[in-house]
Write a protein that holds these residues in place. Structure first.
Motif, PDB file in Angstrom:
ATOM      1  N   MET A   1     -12.516   1.120  -9.735  1.00 36.77           N
ATOM      2  CA  MET A   1     -11.072   1.044  -9.782  1.00 36.77           C
ATOM      3  C   MET A   1     -10.563   0.318  -8.535  1.00 36.77           C
ATOM      4  O   MET A   1     -10.960   0.617  -7.419  1.00 36.77           O
ATOM      5  CB  MET A   1     -10.484   2.451  -9.841  1.00 36.77           C
ATOM      6  CG  MET A   1      -8.980   2.464  -9.897  1.00 36.77           C
ATOM      7  SD  MET A   1      -8.300   4.116 -10.113  1.00 36.77           S
ATOM      8  CE  MET A   1      -7.794   4.455  -8.456  1.00 36.77           C
ATOM      9  N   THR A   2      -9.695  -0.635  -8.736  1.00 38.09           N
ATOM     10  CA  THR A   2      -9.104  -1.388  -7.639  1.00 38.09           C
ATOM     11  C   THR A   2      -7.800  -0.722  -7.214  1.00 38.09           C
ATOM     12  O   THR A   2      -6.963  -0.401  -8.043  1.00 38.09           O
ATOM     13  CB  THR A   2      -8.817  -2.832  -8.077  1.00 38.09           C
ATOM     14  OG1 THR A   2     -10.032  -3.419  -8.517  1.00 38.09           O
ATOM     15  CG2 THR A   2      -8.238  -3.638  -6.949  1.00 38.09           C
ATOM     16  N   VAL A   3      -7.679  -0.526  -5.913  1.00 38.78           N
ATOM     17  CA  VAL A   3      -6.457   0.046  -5.360  1.00 38.78           C
ATOM     18  C   VAL A   3      -5.718  -1.081  -4.663  1.00 38.78           C
ATOM     19  O   VAL A   3      -6.258  -1.743  -3.788  1.00 38.78           O
ATOM     20  CB  VAL A   3      -6.771   1.190  -4.370  1.00 38.78           C
ATOM     21  CG1 VAL A   3      -5.502   1.733  -3.766  1.00 38.78           C
ATOM     22  CG2 VAL A   3      -7.546   2.299  -5.064  1.00 38.78           C
ATOM     23  N   LEU A   4      -4.484  -1.305  -5.062  1.00 44.34           N
ATOM     24  CA  LEU A   4      -3.694  -2.403  -4.511  1.00 44.34           C
ATOM     25  C   LEU A   4      -3.125  -2.060  -3.143  1.00 44.34           C
ATOM     26  O   LEU A   4      -2.675  -0.934  -2.900  1.00 44.34           O
ATOM     27  CB  LEU A   4      -2.557  -2.759  -5.459  1.00 44.34           C
ATOM     28  CG  LEU A   4      -2.968  -3.265  -6.837  1.00 44.34           C
ATOM     29  CD1 LEU A   4      -1.742  -3.489  -7.704  1.00 44.34           C
ATOM     30  CD2 LEU A   4      -3.784  -4.550  -6.733  1.00 44.34           C
ATOM     31  N   PHE A   5      -3.136  -3.056  -2.265  1.00 37.40           N
ATOM     32  CA  PHE A   5      -2.583  -2.870  -0.927  1.00 37.40           C
ATOM     33  C   PHE A   5      -1.140  -2.392  -1.010  1.00 37.40           C
ATOM     34  O   PHE A   5      -0.350  -2.896  -1.803  1.00 37.40           O
ATOM     35  CB  PHE A   5      -2.620  -4.183  -0.126  1.00 37.40           C
ATOM     36  CG  PHE A   5      -1.964  -4.036   1.212  1.00 37.40           C
ATOM     37  CD1 PHE A   5      -2.655  -3.500   2.269  1.00 37.40           C
ATOM     38  CD2 PHE A   5      -0.641  -4.392   1.397  1.00 37.40           C
ATOM     39  CE1 PHE A   5      -2.049  -3.341   3.510  1.00 37.40           C
ATOM     40  CE2 PHE A   5      -0.014  -4.235   2.626  1.00 37.40           C
ATOM     41  CZ  PHE A   5      -0.736  -3.707   3.679  1.00 37.40           C
ATOM     42  N   GLY A   6      -0.830  -1.424  -0.171  1.00 34.74           N
ATOM     43  CA  GLY A   6       0.547  -0.957  -0.056  1.00 34.74           C
ATOM     44  C   GLY A   6       0.922   0.175  -0.981  1.00 34.74           C
ATOM     45  O   GLY A   6       1.990   0.754  -0.829  1.00 34.74           O
ATOM     46  N   THR A   7       0.047   0.520  -1.935  1.00 33.55           N
ATOM     47  CA  THR A   7       0.361   1.618  -2.845  1.00 33.55           C
ATOM     48  C   THR A   7       0.086   2.952  -2.151  1.00 33.55           C
ATOM     49  O   THR A   7      -0.593   3.009  -1.118  1.00 33.55           O
ATOM     50  CB  THR A   7      -0.479   1.538  -4.133  1.00 33.55           C
ATOM     51  OG1 THR A   7      -1.868   1.655  -3.780  1.00 33.55           O
ATOM     52  CG2 THR A   7      -0.228   0.245  -4.888  1.00 33.55           C
ATOM     53  N   VAL A   8       0.598   4.008  -2.736  1.00 32.82           N
ATOM     54  CA  VAL A   8       0.350   5.351  -2.198  1.00 32.82           C
ATOM     55  C   VAL A   8      -1.155   5.610  -2.144  1.00 32.82           C
ATOM     56  O   VAL A   8      -1.679   6.110  -1.137  1.00 32.82           O
ATOM     57  CB  VAL A   8       1.070   6.427  -3.049  1.00 32.82           C
ATOM     58  CG1 VAL A   8       0.686   7.826  -2.591  1.00 32.82           C
ATOM     59  CG2 VAL A   8       2.580   6.244  -2.991  1.00 32.82           C
ATOM     60  N   GLU A   9      -1.855   5.239  -3.213  1.00 26.66           N
ATOM     61  CA  GLU A   9      -3.301   5.447  -3.282  1.00 26.66           C
ATOM     62  C   GLU A   9      -4.021   4.674  -2.175  1.00 26.66           C
ATOM     63  O   GLU A   9      -4.984   5.159  -1.584  1.00 26.66           O
ATOM     64  CB  GLU A   9      -3.836   5.032  -4.654  1.00 26.66           C
ATOM     65  CG  GLU A   9      -3.352   5.906  -5.783  1.00 26.66           C
ATOM     66  CD  GLU A   9      -1.922   5.591  -6.256  1.00 26.66           C
ATOM     67  OE1 GLU A   9      -1.368   4.528  -5.888  1.00 26.66           O
ATOM     68  OE2 GLU A   9      -1.364   6.430  -6.970  1.00 26.66           O
ATOM     69  N   TYR A  10      -3.555   3.481  -1.894  1.00 28.29           N
ATOM     70  CA  TYR A  10      -4.142   2.675  -0.822  1.00 28.29           C
ATOM     71  C   TYR A  10      -4.049   3.418   0.506  1.00 28.29           C
ATOM     72  O   TYR A  10      -5.028   3.521   1.248  1.00 28.29           O
ATOM     73  CB  TYR A  10      -3.437   1.319  -0.715  1.00 28.29           C
ATOM     74  CG  TYR A  10      -3.879   0.521   0.480  1.00 28.29           C
ATOM     75  CD1 TYR A  10      -5.029  -0.253   0.429  1.00 28.29           C
ATOM     76  CD2 TYR A  10      -3.151   0.567   1.676  1.00 28.29           C
ATOM     77  CE1 TYR A  10      -5.444  -0.974   1.541  1.00 28.29           C
ATOM     78  CE2 TYR A  10      -3.561  -0.143   2.780  1.00 28.29           C
ATOM     79  CZ  TYR A  10      -4.710  -0.901   2.718  1.00 28.29           C
ATOM     80  OH  TYR A  10      -5.129  -1.606   3.827  1.00 28.29           O
ATOM     81  N   PHE A  11      -2.875   3.950   0.803  1.00 25.50           N
ATOM     82  CA  PHE A  11      -2.684   4.633   2.076  1.00 25.50           C
ATOM     83  C   PHE A  11      -3.434   5.965   2.122  1.00 25.50           C
ATOM     84  O   PHE A  11      -3.917   6.365   3.182  1.00 25.50           O
ATOM     85  CB  PHE A  11      -1.197   4.809   2.388  1.00 25.50           C
ATOM     86  CG  PHE A  11      -0.540   3.505   2.748  1.00 25.50           C
ATOM     87  CD1 PHE A  11      -0.935   2.787   3.862  1.00 25.50           C
ATOM     88  CD2 PHE A  11       0.462   2.977   1.956  1.00 25.50           C
ATOM     89  CE1 PHE A  11      -0.350   1.568   4.182  1.00 25.50           C
ATOM     90  CE2 PHE A  11       1.055   1.765   2.264  1.00 25.50           C
ATOM     91  CZ  PHE A  11       0.653   1.058   3.387  1.00 25.50           C
ATOM     92  N   GLN A  12      -3.569   6.635   0.985  1.00 27.01           N
ATOM     93  CA  GLN A  12      -4.390   7.845   0.955  1.00 27.01           C
ATOM     94  C   GLN A  12      -5.832   7.490   1.304  1.00 27.01           C
ATOM     95  O   GLN A  12      -6.473   8.206   2.079  1.00 27.01           O
ATOM     96  CB  GLN A  12      -4.320   8.508  -0.421  1.00 27.01           C
ATOM     97  CG  GLN A  12      -3.000   9.200  -0.691  1.00 27.01           C
ATOM     98  CD  GLN A  12      -2.904   9.753  -2.105  1.00 27.01           C
ATOM     99  OE1 GLN A  12      -3.221   9.071  -3.078  1.00 27.01           O
ATOM    100  NE2 GLN A  12      -2.459  10.990  -2.213  1.00 27.01           N
TER     101      GLN A  12
END
Length: 81
Positions: A1-12
């Motif tokens: 799964m790719t997590v996009l920069f700047g998303t909540v998931e990215y920061f988690q």
């Protein structure tokens, strides 16, 4: 799964990666606040983007930080005891 920069998931993921990189096994609330401050500083000073994107990233960082604190609240409540 790719997590996009700047998303909540990215920061988690960034919070967790910071803890892993620094081999922090027993995390304190103060350390989480320090990680949040470091990431916020990077967004404000090192990341070049539009103001709209910057605001969205900062909001997502805050949400990620709050979620991390909530999900680990039992660990932090033990610190006080």
């Amino acid at each position: 799964m790719t997590v996009l920069f700047g998303t909540v998931e990215y920061f988690q993921n960034e919070i967790l990666n910071f803890l892993k990189r620094n081999r922090i096994a027993k995390v304190s609330k103060e350390q989480v606040v320090d990680i949040y401050s470091t990431l916020k500083h990077e967004l404000l000073n090192d990341f070049v983007c539009t103001e709209k994107v910057q605001i969205e990233c900062l909001q997502n960082l805050m949400i990620a930080n709050n979620r991390f604190l909530e999900e680990n609240s039992e660990i932090f409540s033990k610190e006080v005891s």
